[in-house]
Design an enzyme around this catalytic site. Sequence first.
Site, PDB file in Angstrom:
ATOM      1  N   THR A 149      39.468  40.601  37.253  1.00  0.00           N
ATOM      2  CA  THR A 149      40.394  41.623  36.743  1.00  0.00           C
ATOM      3  C   THR A 149      41.555  41.721  37.746  1.00  0.00           C
ATOM      4  O   THR A 149      42.505  40.964  37.643  1.00  0.00           O
ATOM      5  CB  THR A 149      39.696  42.986  36.556  1.00  0.00           C
ATOM      6  N   LYS A 176      32.929  39.003  40.696  1.00  0.00           N
ATOM      7  CA  LYS A 176      34.272  39.593  40.663  1.00  0.00           C
ATOM      8  C   LYS A 176      34.168  40.991  41.262  1.00  0.00           C
ATOM      9  O   LYS A 176      33.128  41.640  41.186  1.00  0.00           O
ATOM     10  CB  LYS A 176      34.835  39.658  39.252  1.00  0.00           C
ATOM     11  N   THR A 187      32.924  48.802  40.368  1.00  0.00           N
ATOM     12  CA  THR A 187      33.210  47.665  39.489  1.00  0.00           C
ATOM     13  C   THR A 187      33.160  46.317  40.131  1.00  0.00           C
ATOM     14  O   THR A 187      34.142  45.736  40.554  1.00  0.00           O
ATOM     15  CB  THR A 187      34.494  47.751  38.686  1.00  0.00           C
ATOM     16  N   GLU A 266      41.848  45.833  46.672  1.00  0.00           N
ATOM     17  CA  GLU A 266      43.180  45.737  46.075  1.00  0.00           C
ATOM     18  C   GLU A 266      44.290  45.912  47.121  1.00  0.00           C
ATOM     19  O   GLU A 266      44.504  46.994  47.643  1.00  0.00           O
ATOM     20  CB  GLU A 266      43.294  46.764  44.950  1.00  0.00           C
ATOM     21  N   SER A 395      48.017  48.915  31.939  1.00  0.00           N
ATOM     22  CA  SER A 395      49.041  48.145  31.216  1.00  0.00           C
ATOM     23  C   SER A 395      48.988  46.669  31.594  1.00  0.00           C
ATOM     24  O   SER A 395      48.228  46.257  32.442  1.00  0.00           O
ATOM     25  CB  SER A 395      50.413  48.724  31.487  1.00  0.00           C
TER      26      SER A 395
END
Lengths: 395, 395
Positions: A149, A176, A187, A266, A395
């Site tokens: 992702t 992942k 996640t 991230e 988005s």
Amino acid sequence: MFTILPIQGYIDQIDGFFCDGIHAGLKPNGNNDLGFIYTNEPCNVAAIFTENRFQAAPLKHFLSHKEEFKTNFVLINSKNANALTGKKGVEDINTLFSSLDFKEKLVNPLMSSTGVIGNRLPLEKLIAGANSFDLSAKSGENLSKAIMTTDAYPKTSLYEVKLEDGKSFKIGAVAKGAGMINPNLATMLCFICTDAAVPYSDMKEALNINKETTFNAISVDGDTSTNDTVMVLANGKSKAYDKDAFIEALRVVMHEMAMLMVADGEGAKKVAAFEVRNAATKEDAIKAAKALSNSLLVKTALFGEDPNFGRIASTIGASQIACDDEKLVISYNDIVVFDKGEICFDKETEEKASKVLKQNSYKIICDIGLGNCSFVAYGCDLGYKYVEINADYRS
Amino acid sequence: MFTILPIQGYIDQIDGFFCDGIHAGLKPNGNNDLGFIYTNEPCNVAAIFTENRFQAAPLKHFLSHKEEFKTNFVLINSKNANALTGKKGVEDINTLFSSLDFKEKLVNPLMSSTGVIGNRLPLEKLIAGANSFDLSAKSGENLSKAIMTTDAYPKTSLYEVKLEDGKSFKIGAVAKGAGMINPNLATMLCFICTDAAVPYSDMKEALNINKETTFNAISVDGDTSTNDTVMVLANGKSKAYDKDAFIEALRVVMHEMAMLMVADGEGAKKVAAFEVRNAATKEDAIKAAKALSNSLLVKTALFGEDPNFGRIASTIGASQIACDDEKLVISYNDIVVFDKGEICFDKETEEKASKVLKQNSYKIICDIGLGNCSFVAYGCDLGYKYVEINADYRS
């Protein structure tokens, strides 16, 4: 003695495992978004899941099987988590499997999903995509990309374990995870495949032993997701097995995957090991280490390469563990900056500590000085990129 | 009945209270960094402090007094927290007070500090600065600026409370806080002054009653500091008092200060009220509401003005409270986006929800549907500015 040697390649190198990944139309940029793992003989399967109370539909579907069962197929999609979709989410999975052209080949097919929470699965796209699979494909690379992702890179590993009796088995993983990863699994998806002849009960036991120091010790932002899954599939094809070797090999694979995830927090550029030593209790050591790896003020200081040990101390104090500043010692690698009530932070020490923080990875050691219990948690820095990624992830 | 009316001005308008702020050389930019509150008659004083285990030296100094005592002087500095400074930190405070030219006038002088953790106080600068004070000054404005650290604006309030018997008293506050503010009080200082004739025990009781729904309900980043202090000073000059009126007026002041702090969360532009309704227990309601106000993924979604209700639900599930997605209802103000297992997120609803998030403040309501316990926590968004401020706060 046994040996655990890294080998080149993906899980497709393990005897009897097939896998691939394709673009099924979920990711607007055309990247892979649907993949599978197939084995020509049914596997023992064991899994551990998120502690989030809202378990996603794929988890409910898995848990609807009896405690011990076999499977030969795992379908994995990204971009849609199939979470918060109620009973319909589970029905969608069953509809999907019963619509596949090759459904006769499947034994207890499983599904795993990651992506945005609160949308029904796009069944038509998934069915069309899956019906284009070649079940004899061997492309771990394509699969590793299909499950990504916000990951900056795919995450895989592969090892060969040679046993004392001359036999050997392989074990590898594809995973992942980046962001939302926290001390209680979040996640992240990790699929571990092996041809070891491991019984179900040992798989379950080994997963539970190893999770505490691997996936439960990493943190990107302290959130836990609805979908986290670590799944082990074992087809027994090697006919090789040794319990100690399996537990240790599983630990190596889980640790490697966990480190790849935290390094891919991230926007993260640094990996820090927060080592809490000599706490009064194990619980205290875990609490303080995880508090450090989760603290926004610590993470932003690491991003700024600032040896702001006051924030380290403050976070330990805020974690509510037994502590005393007259006993506390704080160091960056081997540079002591606070020693039992004394601030050791002259210009020279500050420069040395700053140098440590300019590295890509380092240890921050907090000796509590009240007992003999220790724990290491792993975290990363938090910078502008994290905000950029998460301000518009949908988005 | 009593009335609580806001009035213009600072705490210096309260009878018998004097205050000022100056630049003593701590902030390199020349801004105010040292201030005081002085009263010509000793005050009853009550305070609540951080739950951080490493209490800063000023807190230890305060707590070295007996349970009930009077004071007429509070010295407050920014830029240095005097935290993690061991016994020397407390000795420094005593040295400071005994070096003041006007020490004969002082009754149990108190100190409060905010700023970087892990540095000794710059005593020479502080003593020289304090010796330049004019104890008859009335400048709440100067004081409000002297106590700021990363605050974008000063925080003050002032009210007149008119009692049924025709008497009245004033109550006002000056505060600082932005960032590091979390559910259990964190780097925030709040000084509440009143000329009400309130007994010590009522002050203490009123503080404890009101803290839960005010300072303990706000969150910027989930960290707790070593220095947080809410202090009430009452000189009794008005000779007016009513217990109910005092508790309510204190609540109004504490709530207003808490809201000003959360609105000034480092770089924050939005204030969100996270209202958890109908949880099974009060503990669950508090836990879920605070989890929402602390979640990085929720905060970054607010920054992106993204009605990502999946993250809201996921955070509730991760908070480990009793919950069931078939009972959960989520709304942004009055726009329902998830209703008992049903996703209500068509294009039109999404647009309406997005509109809510474009406002500066709004409610996010989560009806758990399992009981009748509620709690509201207040939080803010988290954007690039937060990272910028915290990556190099020390410099």
